[in-house]
Design a protein around this motif. Structure first.
Motif, short mmCIF file in Angstrom:
data_model
loop_
_atom_site.label_atom_id
_atom_site.label_comp_id
_atom_site.label_asym_id
_atom_site.label_seq_id
_atom_site.Cartn_x
_atom_site.Cartn_y
_atom_site.Cartn_z
N ASN A 65 -24.08 72.41 19.81
CA ASN A 65 -24.33 71.56 18.64
C ASN A 65 -24.68 72.35 17.38
N VAL A 66 -23.99 73.47 17.21
CA VAL A 66 -24.20 74.29 16.01
C VAL A 66 -23.17 73.88 14.96
N PRO A 67 -23.61 73.35 13.83
CA PRO A 67 -22.65 72.96 12.79
C PRO A 67 -21.99 74.19 12.17
N ILE A 68 -20.73 74.04 11.80
CA ILE A 68 -19.97 75.17 11.23
C ILE A 68 -20.65 75.71 9.97
N GLU A 69 -21.29 74.85 9.20
CA GLU A 69 -21.94 75.32 7.97
C GLU A 69 -23.11 76.27 8.25
N ASN A 70 -23.60 76.32 9.50
CA ASN A 70 -24.68 77.24 9.86
C ASN A 70 -24.17 78.56 10.42
N VAL A 71 -22.85 78.73 10.45
CA VAL A 71 -22.26 79.96 10.99
C VAL A 71 -22.06 80.97 9.86
N ARG A 72 -22.36 82.23 10.18
CA ARG A 72 -22.07 83.34 9.27
C ARG A 72 -21.25 84.38 10.03
N ILE A 73 -20.27 84.96 9.39
CA ILE A 73 -19.44 86.01 9.99
C ILE A 73 -19.65 87.28 9.18
N CYS A 74 -20.21 88.31 9.82
CA CYS A 74 -20.44 89.60 9.17
C CYS A 74 -19.55 90.63 9.85
N TYR A 75 -18.86 91.44 9.05
CA TYR A 75 -17.83 92.29 9.64
C TYR A 75 -17.77 93.65 8.96
N SER A 76 -17.25 94.61 9.72
CA SER A 76 -16.99 95.96 9.23
C SER A 76 -15.83 95.94 8.24
N PRO A 77 -15.82 96.85 7.25
CA PRO A 77 -14.73 96.87 6.27
C PRO A 77 -13.42 97.45 6.78
N PHE A 78 -13.38 97.98 8.02
CA PHE A 78 -12.13 98.52 8.55
C PHE A 78 -11.09 97.41 8.66
N SER A 79 -9.82 97.77 8.51
CA SER A 79 -8.77 96.74 8.49
C SER A 79 -8.70 95.97 9.80
N ARG A 80 -8.97 96.62 10.92
CA ARG A 80 -8.87 95.93 12.21
C ARG A 80 -10.00 94.93 12.42
N THR A 81 -11.17 95.21 11.88
CA THR A 81 -12.29 94.27 12.01
C THR A 81 -12.20 93.17 10.96
N ARG A 82 -11.79 93.55 9.76
CA ARG A 82 -11.62 92.55 8.70
C ARG A 82 -10.59 91.51 9.14
N ALA A 89 -12.36 83.23 11.31
CA ALA A 89 -12.75 82.30 10.24
C ALA A 89 -11.71 81.18 10.09
N SER A 90 -10.43 81.54 10.19
CA SER A 90 -9.37 80.54 10.08
C SER A 90 -9.44 79.53 11.21
N VAL A 91 -9.69 80.01 12.43
CA VAL A 91 -9.83 79.11 13.58
C VAL A 91 -10.99 78.14 13.38
N LEU A 92 -12.08 78.64 12.79
CA LEU A 92 -13.27 77.81 12.57
C LEU A 92 -13.19 77.00 11.29
N ASN A 93 -12.10 77.18 10.53
CA ASN A 93 -11.92 76.50 9.24
C ASN A 93 -13.04 76.89 8.26
N ILE A 94 -13.37 78.18 8.27
CA ILE A 94 -14.35 78.74 7.32
C ILE A 94 -13.58 79.53 6.27
N GLN A 95 -13.92 79.33 5.00
CA GLN A 95 -13.26 80.06 3.93
C GLN A 95 -13.67 81.53 3.99
N PHE A 96 -12.69 82.41 4.22
CA PHE A 96 -12.99 83.82 4.45
C PHE A 96 -13.58 84.49 3.21
N GLU A 97 -13.16 84.10 2.05
CA GLU A 97 -13.68 84.69 0.82
C GLU A 97 -14.93 83.98 0.32
N GLY A 98 -15.44 83.03 1.10
CA GLY A 98 -16.61 82.27 0.69
C GLY A 98 -17.92 82.89 1.14
N ALA A 99 -19.00 82.14 0.93
CA ALA A 99 -20.35 82.65 1.17
C ALA A 99 -20.67 82.83 2.65
#
Length: 228
Positions: A65-82, A89-99
């Protein structure tokens, strides 16, 4: 909000990137200069793995019961992790360039040094053998386990200061995530700790005997794991 511990402000999951072109070619790509190049992003199989990981994470969120708005995705700048983070983010319908998505440089791959860069991944075993004997020893021109642990604590401090009550997905690399778990596990298990914040607990357990065991926490490509 995610249910948190008494010493952590958030819940954390880790995800190793999907199978990358360097994985397929059997190459060590660990420098920031090479790692951010598009030619070292995910292989087609890795994109599929990232989608499956995103679907699994979505299922976990729904079950808890975790709402999507409470999810944060933090990632390495390498191309494979980005790219892995972008697919999730796309699967979760989260805007990748968003907050809700944040690149953190301290989550980058461990730099193994110029003598290993773009060489066969069979040479990883040479470094890991050194790690077991002395996790403070650096490969020539590269990072020791202790070096990586130090910047991982900084990355966690960054996330703990910016987020509260969130479920944070950390998308990073094999060694980086192994070392994260190596210090996170004893930090959260230490019931007698006098520290009441997560980063201080992690700092306190960065001892050679603990750091030398990071291989115990290895992850497959696109493997998802709850860590706190």
């Amino acid at each position: 909000m995610a249910e948190t511990t008494s010493f952590g402000r958030n819940r954390y999951w880790v995800l190793r990137h999907g199978k990358s072109i360097p994985n397929v070619k059997g190459l060590i790509v660990s420098s920031m200069e090479n790692g951010t190049r598009p030619e070292y992003q995910l292989a087609p199989e890795g994109v599929d793995q990232a989608k499956l990981a995103g679907e699994l994470f979505r299922k976990v969120l729904e079950e808890n019961n975790v709402p999507i708005e409470n999810v944060r995705i933090c990632y390495s700048p390498f191309s494979r992790t980005r790219q892995t983070a972008q697919v999730v983010a796309s699967v979760l319908n989260i805007q990748f360039e968003g907050a809700q998505c944040k690149v953190i440089e301290n989550l980058r791959e461990r730099f193994f040094g110029p003598s290993y860069e773009l060489k066969s991944h069979d040479k990883y075993n040479e470094v890991w053998s050194i790690d077991e004997k002395d996790p403070l020893m650096k490969p020539e021109g590269g990072e020791s386990v202790a070096d990586v642990a130090s910047r991982i604590v900084e990355a966690v401090a960054n996330m703990e200061s910016q987020f509260q009550g969130c479920t944070v997905l950390v998308v990073s690399h094999g060694d980086t995530l192994q070392i994260l778990q190596t210090i996170l596990n004893p930090a959260k298990a230490d019931a007698g700790s006098t520290y009441d914040d997560l980063t201080s607990r992690m700092q306190a357990v960065r001892t050679p005997s603990i750091l030398s065991e990071h291989q115990k926490f290895s992850l497959l490509t696109a493997e998802l794991r709850a860590v706190l």
